[in-house]
Scaffold this active site. Structure first.
Site, PDB file in Angstrom:
ATOM      1  N   GLY A 133     -14.257   7.248  -8.001  1.00  0.00           N
ATOM      2  CA  GLY A 133     -12.930   7.716  -8.408  1.00  0.00           C
ATOM      3  C   GLY A 133     -11.814   7.380  -7.438  1.00  0.00           C
ATOM      4  O   GLY A 133     -10.723   7.938  -7.528  1.00  0.00           O
ATOM      5  N   CYS A 177       0.469   3.492   3.096  1.00  0.00           N
ATOM      6  CA  CYS A 177       1.130   2.913   4.278  1.00  0.00           C
ATOM      7  C   CYS A 177       2.629   3.175   4.185  1.00  0.00           C
ATOM      8  O   CYS A 177       3.261   3.526   5.193  1.00  0.00           O
ATOM      9  CB  CYS A 177       0.861   1.412   4.380  1.00  0.00           C
ATOM     10  N   HIS A 233      -4.001   1.395   8.414  1.00  0.00           N
ATOM     11  CA  HIS A 233      -4.584   1.087   7.117  1.00  0.00           C
ATOM     12  C   HIS A 233      -6.076   0.817   7.228  1.00  0.00           C
ATOM     13  O   HIS A 233      -6.498  -0.191   7.803  1.00  0.00           O
ATOM     14  CB  HIS A 233      -3.899  -0.121   6.462  1.00  0.00           C
ATOM     15  N   CYS A 247       0.851  -1.188   0.000  1.00  0.00           N
ATOM     16  CA  CYS A 247       0.000   0.000   0.000  1.00  0.00           C
ATOM     17  C   CYS A 247       0.889   1.240   0.000  1.00  0.00           C
ATOM     18  O   CYS A 247       1.695   1.439   0.911  1.00  0.00           O
ATOM     19  CB  CYS A 247      -0.921   0.001   1.221  1.00  0.00           C
ATOM     20  N   HIS A 253      -8.458   8.208   2.491  1.00  0.00           N
ATOM     21  CA  HIS A 253      -7.822   9.525   2.519  1.00  0.00           C
ATOM     22  C   HIS A 253      -8.852  10.602   2.236  1.00  0.00           C
ATOM     23  O   HIS A 253      -9.839  10.367   1.539  1.00  0.00           O
ATOM     24  CB  HIS A 253      -6.680   9.600   1.508  1.00  0.00           C
ATOM     25  N   ASP A 279      -0.561  16.361  -2.454  1.00  0.00           N
ATOM     26  CA  ASP A 279      -0.937  15.433  -3.524  1.00  0.00           C
ATOM     27  C   ASP A 279       0.069  15.563  -4.676  1.00  0.00           C
ATOM     28  O   ASP A 279       0.509  16.658  -5.015  1.00  0.00           O
ATOM     29  CB  ASP A 279      -2.359  15.746  -4.015  1.00  0.00           C
TER      30      ASP A 279
END
Ligand code: 5GP
Ligand code: ZN
Length: 112
Positions: free
Chosen positions: A91, A6, A45, A3, A98, A29
């Site tokens: 999406g 993570c 997670h 991930c 998040h 981002d």
């Protein structure tokens, strides 16, 4: 488990951090969709919003409790948008829960 968020949360992948404590991390981002676009994640997670429950939702409350402080730090003064995409249809492309915190431009509604 493989991930990317993570790996960012545990420092394996370096990132441009805005805020961090023992439970959550906020970072820029990679492909900003607004002049200010950061992601806020629980370090634990959680795959997606479908997996939030009474046992783990404290970390979501903690994220929202820190958002004013993060917004202040980023100089966001004219409002912001918080987005959570849950599932492919909405999406979601990274399977670690998040919240997008976006600001610095006008946003339309309804969102596309
Ligand atoms: P989603 O589409 O799942 O709601 O949002 C995932 C977001 O993560 C996207 O806006 C994408 O640009 C961002 N992203 C994907 N991989 C990385 C990465 O490795 N680092 C950072 N900082 N952002 C990423
Ligand atoms: Zn993860």
């Amino acid at each position: 488990m493989d991930c990317i968020f993570c790996a960012i949360a545990n420092g394996e992948i370096p990132t441009n951090k805005v805020y961090e404590d023992d439970k959550i991390l906020a970072f820029y981002d990679l492909e900003p969709q607004a002049p200010v676009h950061i992601l806020i994640i629980p370090k634990e997670h959680i795959k997606w919003a479908y997996d939030v429950n009474e046992e783990n939702s404290q970390v979501i409350a903690h994220i929202f409790a820190k958002i004013p402080e993060i917004a202040k730090k980023l100089g966001i003064e004219d409002g912001f948008r918080i987005v959570n995409n849950c599932g492919a249809l909405a999406g979601q492309s990274v399977q670690h829960l998040h919240f997008h915190l976006m600001a610095g431009r006008a946003f339309t509604w309804p969102a596309g």
